[in-house]
Design a protein around this motif. Structure first.
Motif, PDB file in Angstrom:
ATOM      1  N   MET A 181       4.062  23.485  -2.057  1.00 21.84           N
ATOM      2  CA  MET A 181       3.373  22.541  -1.175  1.00 21.84           C
ATOM      3  C   MET A 181       4.278  21.351  -0.886  1.00 21.84           C
ATOM      4  N   ALA A 182       4.371  20.977   0.403  1.00 19.46           N
ATOM      5  CA  ALA A 182       5.235  19.870   0.809  1.00 19.46           C
ATOM      6  C   ALA A 182       4.764  18.562   0.189  1.00 19.46           C
ATOM      7  N   LYS A 183       5.711  17.692  -0.065  1.00 20.49           N
ATOM      8  CA  LYS A 183       5.420  16.389  -0.642  1.00 20.49           C
ATOM      9  C   LYS A 183       6.018  15.289   0.234  1.00 20.49           C
ATOM     10  N   ASN A 184       5.482  14.098   0.091  1.00 16.36           N
ATOM     11  CA  ASN A 184       6.078  12.940   0.736  1.00 16.36           C
ATOM     12  C   ASN A 184       7.160  12.370  -0.165  1.00 16.36           C
ATOM     13  N   GLN A 185       8.187  11.825   0.440  1.00 13.79           N
ATOM     14  CA  GLN A 185       9.268  11.194  -0.304  1.00 13.79           C
ATOM     15  C   GLN A 185       9.524   9.825   0.313  1.00 13.79           C
ATOM     16  N   THR A 186       9.590   8.812  -0.540  1.00 18.50           N
ATOM     17  CA  THR A 186       9.679   7.427  -0.081  1.00 18.50           C
ATOM     18  C   THR A 186      10.780   6.704  -0.836  1.00 18.50           C
ATOM     19  N   VAL A 187      11.625   5.967  -0.103  1.00 15.51           N
ATOM     20  CA  VAL A 187      12.631   5.119  -0.738  1.00 15.51           C
ATOM     21  C   VAL A 187      11.934   3.873  -1.288  1.00 15.51           C
ATOM     22  N   TYR A 188      12.264   3.508  -2.519  1.00 17.28           N
ATOM     23  CA  TYR A 188      11.712   2.264  -3.057  1.00 17.28           C
ATOM     24  C   TYR A 188      12.681   1.645  -4.056  1.00 17.28           C
ATOM     25  N   PHE A 189      12.440   0.358  -4.338  1.00 16.71           N
ATOM     26  CA  PHE A 189      13.242  -0.374  -5.312  1.00 16.71           C
ATOM     27  C   PHE A 189      12.385  -0.576  -6.564  1.00 16.71           C
ATOM     28  N   PRO A 190      12.573   0.207  -7.621  1.00 15.50           N
ATOM     29  CA  PRO A 190      11.761   0.031  -8.833  1.00 15.50           C
ATOM     30  C   PRO A 190      12.082  -1.272  -9.555  1.00 15.50           C
ATOM     31  N   GLU A 191      13.289  -1.767  -9.375  1.00 11.22           N
ATOM     32  CA  GLU A 191      13.743  -3.016  -9.985  1.00 11.22           C
ATOM     33  C   GLU A 191      14.911  -3.530  -9.166  1.00 11.22           C
ATOM     34  N   PRO A 192      15.281  -4.807  -9.307  1.00 11.10           N
ATOM     35  CA  PRO A 192      16.420  -5.320  -8.535  1.00 11.10           C
ATOM     36  C   PRO A 192      17.685  -4.499  -8.760  1.00 11.10           C
ATOM     37  N   HIS A 193      18.448  -4.325  -7.707  1.00  9.26           N
ATOM     38  CA  HIS A 193      19.742  -3.636  -7.728  1.00  9.26           C
ATOM     39  C   HIS A 193      19.608  -2.129  -7.971  1.00  9.26           C
ATOM     40  N   LYS A 194      18.449  -1.570  -7.654  1.00  7.19           N
ATOM     41  CA  LYS A 194      18.276  -0.134  -7.843  1.00  7.19           C
ATOM     42  C   LYS A 194      17.371   0.437  -6.755  1.00  7.19           C
ATOM     43  N   ALA A 195      17.821   1.549  -6.132  1.00 13.50           N
ATOM     44  CA  ALA A 195      17.016   2.278  -5.154  1.00 13.50           C
ATOM     45  C   ALA A 195      16.788   3.689  -5.680  1.00 13.50           C
ATOM     46  N   ASP A 196      15.598   4.226  -5.434  1.00 11.74           N
ATOM     47  CA  ASP A 196      15.248   5.557  -5.908  1.00 11.74           C
ATOM     48  C   ASP A 196      14.292   6.200  -4.900  1.00 11.74           C
ATOM     49  N   ILE A 197      13.939   7.454  -5.136  1.00 14.20           N
ATOM     50  CA  ILE A 197      13.012   8.189  -4.284  1.00 14.20           C
ATOM     51  C   ILE A 197      11.721   8.446  -5.059  1.00 14.20           C
ATOM     52  N   LEU A 198      10.601   8.021  -4.493  1.00 15.43           N
ATOM     53  CA  LEU A 198       9.291   8.261  -5.085  1.00 15.43           C
ATOM     54  C   LEU A 198       8.653   9.472  -4.402  1.00 15.43           C
ATOM     55  N   VAL A 199       8.220  10.456  -5.180  1.00 16.08           N
ATOM     56  CA  VAL A 199       7.584  11.658  -4.646  1.00 16.08           C
ATOM     57  C   VAL A 199       6.071  11.540  -4.821  1.00 16.08           C
ATOM     58  N   SER A 200       5.327  11.789  -3.736  1.00 20.34           N
ATOM     59  CA  SER A 200       3.870  11.669  -3.771  1.00 20.34           C
ATOM     60  C   SER A 200       3.263  12.667  -2.783  1.00 20.34           C
ATOM     61  N   ASP A 201       1.956  12.708  -2.712  1.00 21.63           N
ATOM     62  CA  ASP A 201       1.292  13.576  -1.752  1.00 21.63           C
ATOM     63  C   ASP A 201       1.473  13.042  -0.334  1.00 21.63           C
ATOM     64  N   ILE A 202       1.481  13.943   0.638  1.00 22.73           N
ATOM     65  CA  ILE A 202       1.528  13.537   2.044  1.00 22.73           C
ATOM     66  C   ILE A 202       0.231  12.803   2.370  1.00 22.73           C
ATOM     67  N   PRO A 203       0.309  11.636   3.013  1.00 26.55           N
ATOM     68  CA  PRO A 203      -0.923  10.890   3.292  1.00 26.55           C
ATOM     69  C   PRO A 203      -1.838  11.632   4.261  1.00 26.55           C
ATOM     70  N   VAL A 204      -3.122  11.443   4.079  1.00 24.50           N
ATOM     71  CA  VAL A 204      -4.128  12.046   4.958  1.00 24.50           C
ATOM     72  C   VAL A 204      -4.554  10.995   5.973  1.00 24.50           C
ATOM     73  N   PRO A 205      -4.471  11.280   7.267  1.00 25.82           N
ATOM     74  CA  PRO A 205      -4.838  10.269   8.261  1.00 25.82           C
ATOM     75  C   PRO A 205      -6.331   9.964   8.239  1.00 25.82           C
ATOM     76  N   GLY A 206      -6.661   8.664   8.337  1.00 28.42           N
ATOM     77  CA  GLY A 206      -8.049   8.266   8.469  1.00 28.42           C
ATOM     78  C   GLY A 206      -8.551   8.516   9.882  1.00 28.42           C
ATOM     79  N   ASP A 207      -9.787   8.158  10.127  1.00 29.72           N
ATOM     80  CA  ASP A 207     -10.409   8.437  11.423  1.00 29.72           C
ATOM     81  C   ASP A 207      -9.658   7.804  12.588  1.00 29.72           C
TER      82      ASP A 207
END
Length: 347
Positions: free
Chosen positions: A1-27
């Motif tokens: 099953m496909a997942k969402n992947q998001t760039v984020y900074f968990p702490e200063p001077h560090k970038a990583d990829i957060l894996v989560s579910d694909i968002p479901v659109p609201g109305d």
């Protein structure tokens, strides 16, 4: 099953990829599959490096964990029940972060309105790589309009990153001349258009006021555009201006500065103008019809007409999984970089 992947900074001077579910659109939402995102080097690197004063607006809104990015181009793949299905399949530019899938809430009763929600349709004839710059010229267009620059005025642009490069080009289109582009990085100076009336200046090698007077018939500058983010430069910048000249703070200085308002502001009667992107009107007004969306549409028109060549402003194009590499390079030497595009085609 496909997942969402998001760039984020968990702490200063560090970038990583957060894996989560694909968002479901609201109305009232669009679901968008991202094609490209662009790093905003000023805002994002401030958050990445935590280079701000404790208790400041920066500290309150940009502390880690932080999800960077506001230059996103993708295609609509789904829509909520209140949204016209004609949106599906359209390419759109949104102010969403570096993520494989994002949602945007539309306004308006018919689900068609784009005003105020940071979602603009990308027309045919504008590539993904060009379209993804859209918020950068949007910010600069607002600043140049706020500066009230007139045909024949001399303008000085301090800081020739992406915003500064667009500022020089838009000032030229407004009829400003001469335009002095100031930066200490030779790489950035070399990216200025090689046209008469546009003058590069390295303040480490030349006195900026001497350069202004040399190319402006001995006169002072009419307007200064501040894009370095260095608050300590303000005093020297206003001293380049004629009486009743204007300095426009288009950058986001990150610390307080001691400034002699009598000698440098009141006595010469210069105007110090703030021009944050949030100063766009939410809706067209009689005295200012230039909303964020209209400026983006104008940018797309300029690209289609061949009035802007963006290829020289791209430093590198990377797979999104190499985000950490990009931010590390920017922190080492931002002066060597310009536009960095993330490609999400493999997400």
């Amino acid at each position: 099953m496909a997942k969402n992947q998001t760039v984020y900074f968990p702490e200063p001077h560090k970038a990583d990829i957060l894996v989560s579910d694909i968002p479901v659109p609201g109305d009232d939402d669009l679901l968008i599959k991202t094609y490209r995102t662009l790093i905003s080097t000023g805002t994002e690197m401030t958050a990445y490096s935590a280079d701000y004063e404790p208790g400041s607006v920066w500290d309150k809104n940009f502390s880690c964990p932080f999800y960077p990015g506001y230059n996103n181009v993708g295609v609509v793949i789904d829509a909520g029940k209140n949204i016209d299905r004609s949106w599906i399949g359209k390419r759109v530019a949104t102010t969403k972060p570096h993520a494989a899938y994002v949602t945007v809430t539309l306004g308006g009763e018919d689900g068609q309105a784009s005003g105020g929600n940071g979602c603009t349709i990308v027309p045919d004839g504008v590539s993904d790589d060009d379209a993804v710059f859209f918020t950068i010229p949007q910010i600069v267009m607002n600043g140049i309009r706020t500066s009230q620059t007139k045909w024949g005025e001399c303008a000085v642009v301090f800081g020739l990153g992406l915003l500064g490069q667009f500022a020089v080009r838009f000032l030229q289109q407004c009829g400003a001349f001469p335009i002095i582009g100031v930066d200490t990085a030779q790489h950035r100076l070399d990216l200025l258009p090689k046209e008469k009336g546009i003058v590069p200046c390295n303040p480490k090698e030349e006195n900026v006021l001497d350069v202004v007077k040399k190319h402006n018939s001995g006169r002072m500058a009419d307007v200064v555009i501040e894009l370095t983010g260095n608050a300590d430069l303000l005093a020297s910048q206003v001293q380049l201006l004629r009486q009743r000249g204007r300095v426009v703070i288009l950058s986001s200085p990150k610390k307080p500065v001691l400034f002699d308002f009598h000698d440098y502001c009141c006595w010469p009667s210069v105007s110090i103008i703030g021009a944050h992107n949030f100063s766009h009107p939410d809706f067209p007004q009689d005295n200012n019809p230039w909303t964020k969306e209209r400026h983006v549409e104008m940018f797309f028109d300029l690209v289609k007409l061949g009035k802007l060549d963006l290829a020289p402003l791209v430093s590198r194009k990377l797979d999104f999984k190499d985000a950490a590499i990009a931010y590390e390079a920017l922190e080492r030497n931002r002066g060597n970089e310009m536009g960095i595009i993330f490609d999400w085609s493999q997400a």
